[in-house]
Each structure stands twice: as C-alpha cells, then as structure tokens.
Scaffold this motif. Sequence first.
Motif, PDB file in Angstrom:
ATOM      1  N   ARG A  20       0.818  -1.204   0.000  1.00  0.00           N
ATOM      2  CA  ARG A  20       0.000   0.000   0.000  1.00  0.00           C
ATOM      3  C   ARG A  20       0.856   1.260   0.000  1.00  0.00           C
ATOM      4  O   ARG A  20       1.782   1.410   0.781  1.00  0.00           O
ATOM      5  N   SER A  21       0.504   2.182  -0.900  1.00  0.00           N
ATOM      6  CA  SER A  21       1.177   3.473  -0.943  1.00  0.00           C
ATOM      7  C   SER A  21       0.222   4.481  -1.551  1.00  0.00           C
ATOM      8  O   SER A  21      -0.753   4.123  -2.217  1.00  0.00           O
ATOM      9  N   GLU A  22       0.503   5.751  -1.326  1.00  0.00           N
ATOM     10  CA  GLU A  22      -0.328   6.798  -1.905  1.00  0.00           C
ATOM     11  C   GLU A  22       0.052   7.074  -3.355  1.00  0.00           C
ATOM     12  O   GLU A  22      -0.764   7.576  -4.128  1.00  0.00           O
ATOM     13  N   GLY A  36      -5.223   5.195  -0.925  1.00  0.00           N
ATOM     14  CA  GLY A  36      -4.158   4.207  -0.975  1.00  0.00           C
ATOM     15  C   GLY A  36      -4.329   3.251  -2.139  1.00  0.00           C
ATOM     16  O   GLY A  36      -5.445   3.009  -2.612  1.00  0.00           O
ATOM     17  N   TRP A  37      -3.220   2.699  -2.608  1.00  0.00           N
ATOM     18  CA  TRP A  37      -3.212   1.765  -3.731  1.00  0.00           C
ATOM     19  C   TRP A  37      -2.358   0.552  -3.358  1.00  0.00           C
ATOM     20  O   TRP A  37      -1.252   0.695  -2.862  1.00  0.00           O
ATOM     21  N   THR A  38      -2.883  -0.623  -3.610  1.00  0.00           N
ATOM     22  CA  THR A  38      -2.142  -1.864  -3.398  1.00  0.00           C
ATOM     23  C   THR A  38      -2.210  -2.674  -4.682  1.00  0.00           C
ATOM     24  O   THR A  38      -3.293  -2.836  -5.256  1.00  0.00           O
ATOM     25  N   TRP A  42      -8.230  -1.844   7.176  1.00  0.00           N
ATOM     26  CA  TRP A  42      -7.386  -0.648   7.235  1.00  0.00           C
ATOM     27  C   TRP A  42      -8.243   0.608   7.367  1.00  0.00           C
ATOM     28  O   TRP A  42      -7.907   1.549   8.085  1.00  0.00           O
ATOM     29  N   THR A  68     -11.640   8.602   3.167  1.00  0.00           N
ATOM     30  CA  THR A  68     -10.667   7.522   3.039  1.00  0.00           C
ATOM     31  C   THR A  68     -11.043   6.595   1.892  1.00  0.00           C
ATOM     32  O   THR A  68     -12.186   6.174   1.764  1.00  0.00           O
ATOM     33  N   GLU A  88      -9.503   3.174  -0.456  1.00  0.00           N
ATOM     34  CA  GLU A  88      -8.493   2.156  -0.729  1.00  0.00           C
ATOM     35  C   GLU A  88      -8.794   1.510  -2.077  1.00  0.00           C
ATOM     36  O   GLU A  88      -9.950   1.233  -2.395  1.00  0.00           O
TER      37      GLU A  88
END
Length: 337
Positions: free
Chosen positions: A23-25, A56-58, A85, A98, A100
């Motif tokens: 996960r990161s922005e 967030g992106w995974t 999360w 938020t 994801e």
Amino acid sequence: MISARSDGAPRPTAGALRLTAARSENPTGIDVDDYRAELFEHCPFLQPSMTRGMTGWTVYEIAPGAHRYAVEAELFHAGVQAAEWIRPLMARPHGLLTSENVVLVGQCADAAHRELLAWPHRRRVGRPHESGGRVIGLRELTPDDAIALQNIYGPESTRYLGRGAMDAAEARSCTRDAVAAAGHFPRTLYTLGLARKSDLLGVVKLRLDRPAATVSYILRADAWGQGYATEGARRILALGFGHLGLPVVHAKHHPDNPASGRVLTKAGFTWTGQVSGFETYLARPQQPPRTGHFIRAAARGATRRPHAAPPSASASPGSRSTVPIFMPPPAPIPAVR
C-alpha cells in the motif's frame, strides 16, 4: 490460507495473487493516472481524498495458472484487508474521504478482469440458477444492452404498463441511467438484467427511493411462461432481504394481468388487496434480516466497480484493473477547503 469451492470441491487459494506493490499513496511500477483522471468525474470524493493523502493503492499480480475461483477468493480477502485498514480511520477528521484501491495485473485463463472484479457482488445479486436445464441469473446492465432492452419493452410486454413500446433512443437513455444508478451511494435503484447465459430476457427493478421498497419486472414476450420471471423476482428478493436487510418489499400489477400475480405469489409475495386500481402484494423475509457489521458490509462491496466504470477500469485480461474498496459516504460531501 482461505479456500474456494469449484464444482463442489474445495480448492486452496493461497498464492493465487502475489503482492507486487505494498500500500502506498503513489504506487510505483504502474501508471494509474489515466484511471484517476477518468474517475474524478464519477467520484467527487476522490480528488479531495487524494489531496489530503487519504487514497491508498495496493497492487496484486495474478499467479500463472491460477484458477478463477482462487483469484476471486484472494481478491475478496484483499478487499477485507483494505476494509480493516479503513475502519479505524473513519472516526478521524474527514475520515469519510478515506479510499483504498486494489490494482490487479496479469492474466486469468478462466475469466476476464471485469468478471473477477464483479465478484462477489455479481453472484450475490444473481447467483446462476437452473431453470429447465438453463442457467439464468441477474446482472448489471451496460450500454451494450440497449438493443436487447428495446426488444424487451416491446408492445406485448408493455401492454399493461400504461406506456408504449420503447424506441432506440429511450433504450439507450435507460441503459445510461441504469449504469449511473449503479454508481450512486447509497444506491436507491437496482435495474438488473435477467439473463440466460448471454441472452438478456428481461429487467427486474428494486427501488429504494420511495416510502416502501418496491419490485417490478418485465420480460421479453417470447420468454413468457418458462419460469424466468418467477426466478428473477426471487433473485431480487434475495438481494433485498439478504444483502440489503430490507424488512418488507412491495409489488403491484394491473388487474387485467393475472399472470403477474401468479409470478409474484410463486416468488414469495402475498396479495394484500386493491389500491388505486392495482392488485398489491408484499413480501417479508422468512427469517429476520441480518444486520452485518461494517467490515462485513465493506467486504461485500470490496469488488464493486466504481460508478460508471471508465474503460481503463474494465480492461481485458493481461492489462490492469482497479477497484475502489470504499465508495462515497451516504450524505453529500461538503466542499473541502
């Protein structure tokens, strides 16, 4: 490890997806700019979410040779992890922003990305059902259904609806409206296609924007009398009672169309009398509706496509697909400054 069932047999699913970017922005190694740009016009919450660093992106890659059931199960598990999360972040300032996202890359020999990302919502709404040896189910409408929709709303099928047959322009407009309604949150209208494999036979609607939830349906004339309408009504009740937790659902039909009354009765409705010239019915769940908790609800929606999914979000196998885990909050989002 979790397991999925295929043809009645349990299958191990561990390893069907490989985590390629935690996960990161701002994910590296994959370009999501086009997707974000196209999604901005459909999801007004996304830009303020990204501006505040709350998106967030995974990234996951499908393992070579992975079975579709294993990929679907692991993808669902990834959605649950994302929901876990999100949960503690909801109480923070601007927590409703938020978001994801799961990015899926690689190929699955058994299914296109669109099918993988539609699970489990697609199956929960329209689990395939055998009717006379033919598999039928409910699915979301797409713009490509306009011609089929025009055939469904023909002169015979619209006879008791107080309207004429649908023309091509109206059919295109209806499919656009159905796609748009599927992206609203909270969703107040389910306009679902009743399909036998790739053949769209009818439309079943569940409306939640009225004082009471209501069901209606229409079937192409050449599909009458084969049990399809009854099964469609049962499927939409399963959605209303099992997935949405509705306490009661209403329906009605024209008094000169008793066949519709038989369909509703077989599907589980009870006749309640005549109101304003229509025969009226209601249905209640056979057991108390379940009130799932947040993670369960979030997990159910984990693989639902965004609003009107942009082209880059529903690409063919071998390309990437992205699915938002959390959709906009029920109330309109005020301007964020």
